[in-house]
Motif scaffolding. Structure first.
Motif, PDB file in Angstrom:
ATOM      1  N   LYS A   1       0.828  -1.328  -0.092  1.00 18.11           N
ATOM      2  CA  LYS A   1      -0.070   0.113  -0.071  1.00 18.11           C
ATOM      3  C   LYS A   1       0.896   1.090  -0.036  1.00 18.11           C
ATOM      4  O   LYS A   1       1.615   1.343   1.040  1.00 18.11           O
ATOM      5  N   VAL A   2       0.890   1.893  -1.036  1.00 21.48           N
ATOM      6  CA  VAL A   2       1.658   3.253  -1.208  1.00 21.48           C
ATOM      7  C   VAL A   2       0.710   4.356  -0.779  1.00 21.48           C
ATOM      8  O   VAL A   2      -0.173   4.712  -1.158  1.00 21.48           O
ATOM      9  N   ILE A   3       1.289   4.801   0.571  1.00 21.71           N
ATOM     10  CA  ILE A   3       0.271   5.811   1.299  1.00 21.71           C
ATOM     11  C   ILE A   3       0.768   7.001   1.098  1.00 21.71           C
ATOM     12  O   ILE A   3       0.281   8.316   1.246  1.00 21.71           O
ATOM     13  N   GLY A   4       2.077   7.378   0.139  1.00 25.60           N
ATOM     14  CA  GLY A   4       2.536   8.646   0.086  1.00 25.60           C
ATOM     15  C   GLY A   4       4.156   8.509  -0.488  1.00 25.60           C
ATOM     16  O   GLY A   4       4.527   7.655  -0.957  1.00 25.60           O
ATOM     17  N   LEU A   5       4.593   9.697  -0.437  1.00 19.70           N
ATOM     18  CA  LEU A   5       5.857  10.112  -1.138  1.00 19.70           C
ATOM     19  C   LEU A   5       7.054  10.451  -0.142  1.00 19.70           C
ATOM     20  O   LEU A   5       6.561  10.932   0.868  1.00 19.70           O
ATOM     21  N   MET A   6       8.386   9.876  -0.221  1.00 27.10           N
ATOM     22  CA  MET A   6       9.406  10.474   0.753  1.00 27.10           C
ATOM     23  C   MET A   6      10.480  11.110  -0.354  1.00 27.10           C
ATOM     24  O   MET A   6      10.705  10.774  -1.652  1.00 27.10           O
ATOM     25  N   THR A   7      10.988  12.118   0.507  1.00 20.54           N
ATOM     26  CA  THR A   7      12.420  12.554  -0.455  1.00 20.54           C
ATOM     27  C   THR A   7      13.217  13.088   0.587  1.00 20.54           C
ATOM     28  O   THR A   7      12.993  13.229   1.836  1.00 20.54           O
ATOM     29  N   MET A   8      14.704  13.139   0.244  1.00 25.44           N
ATOM     30  CA  MET A   8      15.719  13.698   1.200  1.00 25.44           C
ATOM     31  C   MET A   8      16.062  14.903   0.500  1.00 25.44           C
ATOM     32  O   MET A   8      16.503  15.046  -0.752  1.00 25.44           O
ATOM     33  N   ALA A   9      16.232  16.056   1.081  1.00 28.15           N
ATOM     34  CA  ALA A   9      16.814  17.251   0.508  1.00 28.15           C
ATOM     35  C   ALA A   9      18.353  17.277   0.761  1.00 28.15           C
ATOM     36  O   ALA A   9      18.788  16.609   1.548  1.00 28.15           O
TER      37      ALA A   9
ATOM     38  N   GLN B   1      -4.230  12.448 -11.048  1.00 28.16           N
ATOM     39  CA  GLN B   1      -4.218  11.492 -12.139  1.00 28.16           C
ATOM     40  C   GLN B   1      -5.154  10.297 -11.621  1.00 28.16           C
ATOM     41  O   GLN B   1      -5.636   9.450 -12.367  1.00 28.16           O
ATOM     42  N   GLY B   2      -5.278  10.126 -10.324  1.00 25.55           N
ATOM     43  CA  GLY B   2      -6.059   8.693  -9.807  1.00 25.55           C
ATOM     44  C   GLY B   2      -5.609   7.613 -10.068  1.00 25.55           C
ATOM     45  O   GLY B   2      -6.176   6.752 -10.487  1.00 25.55           O
ATOM     46  N   ILE B   3      -4.156   7.523  -9.991  1.00 23.63           N
ATOM     47  CA  ILE B   3      -3.663   6.275 -10.405  1.00 23.63           C
ATOM     48  C   ILE B   3      -3.475   5.091  -9.125  1.00 23.63           C
ATOM     49  O   ILE B   3      -3.884   4.183  -9.497  1.00 23.63           O
ATOM     50  N   THR B   4      -3.517   5.727  -7.990  1.00 20.55           N
ATOM     51  CA  THR B   4      -3.572   4.512  -6.909  1.00 20.55           C
ATOM     52  C   THR B   4      -4.689   4.307  -6.596  1.00 20.55           C
ATOM     53  O   THR B   4      -5.855   5.114  -6.659  1.00 20.55           O
ATOM     54  N   ARG B   5      -5.089   3.269  -5.773  1.00 20.83           N
ATOM     55  CA  ARG B   5      -6.328   2.646  -5.374  1.00 20.83           C
ATOM     56  C   ARG B   5      -7.003   3.665  -4.410  1.00 20.83           C
ATOM     57  O   ARG B   5      -8.247   3.941  -4.418  1.00 20.83           O
ATOM     58  N   GLU B   6      -6.203   4.315  -3.686  1.00 20.97           N
ATOM     59  CA  GLU B   6      -6.657   5.195  -2.758  1.00 20.97           C
ATOM     60  C   GLU B   6      -5.953   6.667  -2.737  1.00 20.97           C
ATOM     61  O   GLU B   6      -4.681   6.460  -2.984  1.00 20.97           O
ATOM     62  N   PRO B   7      -6.394   7.504  -2.527  1.00 22.13           N
ATOM     63  CA  PRO B   7      -5.325   8.956  -2.595  1.00 22.13           C
ATOM     64  C   PRO B   7      -3.859   8.717  -1.728  1.00 22.13           C
ATOM     65  O   PRO B   7      -4.089   8.196  -0.603  1.00 22.13           O
TER      66      PRO B   7
END
Length: 230
Positions: free
Chosen positions: A154-162, A188-194
């Protein structure tokens, strides 16, 4: 400064950053990065009331998890090799570093075998630095489409390192870029849930990250230090 004093100071800084950006501090979660501290210090972190712990290598986390795993909620925040997935699944509730299809497939296989769903963040290299892992922003949408059929991830969000900057303000474009990418992907509505979560901000720059929408901040030195002063 003791652990309790550092926690109090960090919470105050979070509240001030939220006030500046019209957010609620309740929407910001702290992952205490314990990778550089001992098992006893990690226990003190849990005793203090912090429950989310971040480790970046299983080799360093194993003894801590064996002793304390039932007390905290564990986040794998480092680059995850596919041959280490078996060690992580069932122990770490969150993986912040999903960055390639081979890893997604291995996570799916291991999670399916244990009948689990693993919560993940898609790692995106917003800054474009060669030294950082992560997908390029323009690759994120196609990657999410490629893993749509993996029901145990389940991809719940995004991660990054500055990049590490002397002036935290100089990291703002990176954090803003991740937030804007999340919004674009949701449109774009790609994932099952936002996608709802943004894992971004560390000891040097977490206030700017919060101002730009971070929901998970990963704090090591500013929070847990090296070892608590007696």
């Amino acid at each position: 400064m003791t652990l309790e004093e550092r926690i109090q100071e960090v919470n105050q800084r979070i509240e001030e950053a939220c006030r500046r950006s019209g957010r609620s501090a309740a929407d910001v979660n702290i992952v205490a990065v314990t990778k550089y501290v001992s098992q006893s210090m990690t226990a003190k972190v849990l005793d203090s009331g912090l429950k989310h712990l971040g480790e970046n290598r299983w080799q360093n986390a194993e003894d801590k998890w064996n002793a304390l795993g039932n007390r905290g909620i564990w986040h794998f925040i480092g680059h995850l090799q596919t041959n280490k997935v078996k060690d992580v699944i069932g122990k770490f509730e969150y993986v912040h570093s999903l960055d390639r299809l081979s890893l997604a497939k291995e996570l799916e296989k291991a999670a399916a075998a244990k009948d689990l769903v693993i919560k993940t963040f898609l790692q995106v290299n917003i800054s474009g630095e060669d030294t950082k892992y992560g997908l390029a922003p323009e690759e994120a949408a196609s990657f999410l489409r490629d893993i749509q059929g993996l029901s145990h991830i389940k991809v719940i969000g995004l991660m990054t390192m500055a990049p590490f900057e002397d002036e935290a303000e100089d990291t703002r474009r990176v954090f803003r870029g991740l937030r804007e990418l999340k919004d674009a992907l949701n449109h774009q509505g790609i994932t099952r849930e936002p996608l709802t979560e943004l894992s971004m901000g560390m000891s040097n720059d977490f206030e700017v990250a919060i101002e730009e929408g971070a929901t998970w901040i990963r704090l090591g030195s500013v929070l847990v230090g090296k070892e608590e002063e007696e």
